[in-house]
Scaffold this motif. Structure first.
Motif, PDB file in Angstrom:
ATOM      1  N   GLU A 123      21.074   2.454  -9.355  1.00 55.45           N
ATOM      2  CA  GLU A 123      20.917   2.041  -7.959  1.00 55.45           C
ATOM      3  C   GLU A 123      20.324   3.239  -7.248  1.00 55.45           C
ATOM      4  N   PHE A 124      19.119   3.110  -6.739  1.00 63.21           N
ATOM      5  CA  PHE A 124      18.487   4.282  -6.121  1.00 63.21           C
ATOM      6  C   PHE A 124      17.631   3.859  -4.931  1.00 63.21           C
ATOM      7  N   THR A 125      17.170   4.859  -4.192  1.00 65.11           N
ATOM      8  CA  THR A 125      16.483   4.585  -2.933  1.00 65.11           C
ATOM      9  C   THR A 125      15.007   4.932  -3.042  1.00 65.11           C
ATOM     10  N   GLN A 126      14.167   3.977  -2.687  1.00 69.29           N
ATOM     11  CA  GLN A 126      12.733   4.260  -2.646  1.00 69.29           C
ATOM     12  C   GLN A 126      12.231   4.270  -1.210  1.00 69.29           C
ATOM     13  N   CYS A 127      11.196   5.074  -0.979  1.00 67.53           N
ATOM     14  CA  CYS A 127      10.577   5.171   0.339  1.00 67.53           C
ATOM     15  C   CYS A 127       9.100   4.919   0.103  1.00 67.53           C
ATOM     16  N   ASP A 128       8.647   3.730   0.449  1.00 74.04           N
ATOM     17  CA  ASP A 128       7.297   3.296   0.076  1.00 74.04           C
ATOM     18  C   ASP A 128       6.396   3.100   1.284  1.00 74.04           C
ATOM     19  N   VAL A 129       5.150   3.512   1.126  1.00 73.89           N
ATOM     20  CA  VAL A 129       4.112   3.125   2.071  1.00 73.89           C
ATOM     21  C   VAL A 129       3.041   2.382   1.290  1.00 73.89           C
ATOM     22  N   ASP A 130       2.606   1.244   1.776  1.00 73.90           N
ATOM     23  CA  ASP A 130       1.499   0.522   1.156  1.00 73.90           C
ATOM     24  C   ASP A 130       0.526   0.105   2.238  1.00 73.90           C
ATOM     25  N   ILE A 131      -0.736   0.125   1.883  1.00 78.08           N
ATOM     26  CA  ILE A 131      -1.786  -0.322   2.809  1.00 78.08           C
ATOM     27  C   ILE A 131      -2.540  -1.455   2.134  1.00 78.08           C
ATOM     28  N   ALA A 132      -2.445  -2.642   2.722  1.00 75.29           N
ATOM     29  CA  ALA A 132      -3.179  -3.780   2.173  1.00 75.29           C
ATOM     30  C   ALA A 132      -4.410  -4.026   3.015  1.00 75.29           C
ATOM     31  N   GLY A 133      -5.498  -4.410   2.362  1.00 72.51           N
ATOM     32  CA  GLY A 133      -6.700  -4.816   3.091  1.00 72.51           C
ATOM     33  C   GLY A 133      -7.740  -3.723   3.247  1.00 72.51           C
ATOM     34  N   VAL A 134      -7.642  -2.652   2.485  1.00 72.50           N
ATOM     35  CA  VAL A 134      -8.638  -1.583   2.592  1.00 72.50           C
ATOM     36  C   VAL A 134      -9.276  -1.319   1.230  1.00 72.50           C
ATOM     37  N   ASP A 135     -10.598  -1.503   1.187  1.00 73.10           N
ATOM     38  CA  ASP A 135     -11.365  -1.259  -0.023  1.00 73.10           C
ATOM     39  C   ASP A 135     -11.669   0.220  -0.206  1.00 73.10           C
ATOM     40  N   SER A 136     -11.903   0.873   0.918  1.00 72.43           N
ATOM     41  CA  SER A 136     -12.426   2.241   0.877  1.00 72.43           C
ATOM     42  C   SER A 136     -11.366   3.244   0.436  1.00 72.43           C
ATOM     43  N   GLY A 320      -0.758   2.026  -2.679  1.00 71.91           N
ATOM     44  CA  GLY A 320       0.633   2.329  -2.371  1.00 71.91           C
ATOM     45  C   GLY A 320       1.019   3.743  -2.743  1.00 71.91           C
ATOM     46  N   LEU A 321       2.106   4.187  -2.137  1.00 74.81           N
ATOM     47  CA  LEU A 321       2.659   5.504  -2.451  1.00 74.81           C
ATOM     48  C   LEU A 321       4.166   5.374  -2.327  1.00 74.81           C
ATOM     49  N   SER A 322       4.865   5.793  -3.363  1.00 70.84           N
ATOM     50  CA  SER A 322       6.310   5.654  -3.368  1.00 70.84           C
ATOM     51  C   SER A 322       6.965   7.027  -3.515  1.00 70.84           C
ATOM     52  N   PHE A 323       7.854   7.345  -2.587  1.00 71.72           N
ATOM     53  CA  PHE A 323       8.618   8.585  -2.677  1.00 71.72           C
ATOM     54  C   PHE A 323       9.992   8.261  -3.256  1.00 71.72           C
ATOM     55  N   GLY A 324      10.430   9.017  -4.215  1.00 68.35           N
ATOM     56  CA  GLY A 324      11.764   8.810  -4.764  1.00 68.35           C
ATOM     57  C   GLY A 324      12.773   9.690  -4.046  1.00 68.35           C
ATOM     58  N   LEU A 325      13.602   9.070  -3.214  1.00 74.69           N
ATOM     59  CA  LEU A 325      14.569   9.858  -2.438  1.00 74.69           C
ATOM     60  C   LEU A 325      15.469  10.679  -3.350  1.00 74.69           C
ATOM     61  N   ASP A 326      15.874  10.082  -4.470  1.00 75.57           N
ATOM     62  CA  ASP A 326      16.847  10.765  -5.323  1.00 75.57           C
ATOM     63  C   ASP A 326      16.262  11.986  -6.014  1.00 75.57           C
ATOM     64  N   VAL A 327      15.008  11.881  -6.447  1.00 78.21           N
ATOM     65  CA  VAL A 327      14.420  13.032  -7.131  1.00 78.21           C
ATOM     66  C   VAL A 327      14.033  14.114  -6.110  1.00 78.21           C
TER      67      VAL A 327
END
Lengths: 425, 425
Positions: A123-136, A320-327
């Protein structure tokens, strides 16, 4: 009477004391940076239909085996989410009016019933940012810049390794690897930095690759110029995928250069990342001093997953970019001193004066200060001990004598200096 | 191609857009107040052993029926937590060196597979503060003062109703209600404000209470002086419990008076609260204007649960307060305008200038501002539309002409005024 022994479930744990404070700092710092970058918050449920989580655009066979499943009272087949990506894709699918590009962040718990080791939990915590709709490649540049800002605020010196999956896949294609084997080969190549050449070649041989292909892969892995494109460029003629990959890489590097962060970003042509969903740029973030081997954040471009989940021909290029809070916590707790730091400005100590002490606490809090009130009836000596241990800046002594004089006595803990301040009781 | 229909699991939902922003505000405001009051953060797992969650000091039969259970790959019998109280008690039990009084907060998801109605979900977020190790009513006063501060910061006008379970139980004892029936009767009395006298008396009759007892209960419920102690005081002679309850109530009221918050707190002798674990003061927080009927926060003193869980004779007097994020959100979203408020200071619009726009975004973020960069290649008109819709304060236009002149054009969205600022590209 014997105390009952309670245990946490394997792969789960409690965070209290300084650990919880450090984790709060990480969480809030990341969220602050996400907000600064214009990311929109999203909250998705932990409980999902198993069917959704088991979609082929999900985590792949290995993760599906690790999925916690349950049945609710309405006989629904449910699963606990194992990442925040599928829930994000579901939200895009369910909300067709959401404005694109959609840049969202989510911080939340995810669950995987897999092997437990240091820094790896069920059981762990993720901190994610994703951007949909950008080709560049602007999207990748934004996320990489954001990651550097975030770790800078956390006082962590990091390096971002990046690659482009089109290069890897295109090269393997040009080497003659059959398409259906590509992903298996990529998974093996991903281990190169960890296990070395010999182990990689042995494992690839076990997949039944021909000696000719193995030779070419060896040549690739031994190429010294692993920060240049020299080797890769020899493939441009042979592979449209490599050509595309190189062009994306060049676009990305132009942006990294413009941002002045190229020095913190290292091209690693061997970086593969396990997951099949990636279609372009991939990156992993490592501590610069290597004190923790595993990456503390990672992600990449997955242009097909959302459209695949939605079963639509509409395009949803996504990064996307995911930060692992636990690590990140594991990394920070290695470098942070173990000293308790309560962050408290004042500690109000009543000496037979509970009402008045309440009033002092309330007044100081109104000034915006962080204030603890002694509730346990500690004697002065023990209370000052506690203030010292917890690193509280000032103790405020509210004795009967002080109250009579409309005063409080303030002891600055580090210097030990005492002063008297008037207080209108 | 037809889009696949995705659904959320019954009793769960996504929060995006303005909803997620409001929820973040609530969460961060509560956390800020908790920190200001010297509460220590705690994180406990969602996955727990069923045996722990089913303890008799837990939520009682009704909640246990609503527990989500599952089995992991190691054949462990697990349950999702249905509150944050049992996990807190477990932490105290597992960490005997934790310094008392222990004042912790936890904000996290809990799960109950129960009926779904407006503002009541199966997966929801609780924000709890508990103080273990304090006998005195100071703890209650701290928590009530904290609740008022928190709702003040959230601009919500609230009233705290309070009572003491010793009074209720002692009175029923004095009325002649058998001890094993007390809790059932309390549960019925708890509905008085909602269902009225007749329904309560009918239900109590159904429990087999004698006409004599019913008469006394009716007299109690019709007592007009329900904000004074007049009626209760007639029982002091007959019941040690009532005497204790009154004395605790008086101590608490002294503190509320000293804090100047008595006007926001109303004694309600009918307030019962369902849960059996409560042993003393109980309170519920309501919107002052009554626009939402259910309480938006509640709690009380439970002096036996932790020791019970630990099977120890050691005393762990404890007071808790739980804020329901979802019901607070429901209350706030009724009063808040629906206007989007991104909180963004600047929106950088590249017009064929992605590199330069990245640089501007990076520079403005270094100044601590909240900045969104247009990643979707919107044309100027559409970009300004978006800025308007999302309530972004300034649009920054980075055209080729501006770049040549080492300038950017800034449009203040509300006034429509434009100005030029120099920028060193």
């Amino acid at each position: 009477m014997k105390k009952m022994d309670y245990q946490n479930v394997k792969g789960t744990q409690d965070y209290l004391g300084e650990a919880a404070v450090v984790r709060r700092t990480i969480r809030r710092t990341l969220e602050d940076v996400f907000i600064q970058y214009g990311c929109k918050p999203l909250e998705t449920p932990i409980l999902n239909y198993t069917e959704l989580m088991a979609s082929k655009y999900g985590g792949g066979a290995e993760i599906l085996e690790e999925m916690y499943t349950l049945t609710d009272r309405g006989e629904r087949e449910l699963a606990l989410r194992y990442d925040l990506t599928i829930p994000f894709a579901k939200v895009v699918a369910m909300n067709p009016t959401v404005r694109m590009p959609y840049k969202r962040y989510e911080i939340g718990k995810v669950f995987r019933d897999g092997p437990v080791k240091e820094g790896r939990f069920r059981e762990f915590t993720q901190c994610d940012v994703d951007i949909a709709g950008v080709d560049s490649q602007l999207a990748e540049a934004e996320l990489m810049s954001m990651a550097l800002d975030a770790f800078d605020r956390l006082d962590m010196n990091v390096v971002i390794q990046y690659n482009n999956r089109k290069l890897l896949v295109g090269m393997l294609e040009a080497f003659g690897v059959e398409e259906e084997r590509t992903n298996q080969v990529v998974l093996v190549l991903d281990k190169f930095e960890k296990v070395g050449m010999k182990a990689v070649l042995t494992e690839l041989g076990g997949l039944g690759l021909s000696p000719g292909i193995l030779e070419k892969i060896e040549a690739f892995l031994t190429d010294e110029a692993n920060t240049s494109f020299r080797f890769l460029e020899t493939f441009v003629e042979k592979s449209e995928l490599v050509r595309q990959g190189l062009s994306e890489l060049e676009e990305l590097e132009t942006y990294l250069e413009a941002l002045g962060i190229k020095g913190k970003c290292v091209f690693n042509p061997f970086l593969a990342r396990g997951l099949e969903i990636y279609t372009g740029t991939i990156y992993e973030i490592f501590l610069a001093d290597g004190s923790i081997q595993s990456s503390i954040g990672s992600g990449g471009r997955y242009d097909n997953a959302i459209a695949g989940l939605m079963k639509t021909d509409q395009k949803f290029p996504t990064v996307g970019l995911s930060f692992g809070l636990d690590v990140i916590y594991a990394a920070m707790s290695k470098s942070t001193e173990k000293q308790e730091t309560s962050g408290l400005d004042y500690y109000i100590i009543p000496l037979g004066t509970p009402k008045e002490a309440l009033l002092v606490a309330s007044e100081y809090r109104k000034r915006g200060l962080n204030v603890e009130l002694e509730l346990g009836n500690r004697k002065l000596g023990k209370a000052l001990d506690k203030a010292n241990k917890e690193g509280i800046r000032n103790a405020v002594i509210v004795g009967e004598e002080e109250v009579r004089k409309n005063q409080v006595k303030i002891k600055e803990m580090e210097s030990g200096e005492e002063r008297v301040e008037s207080f209108d009781f």
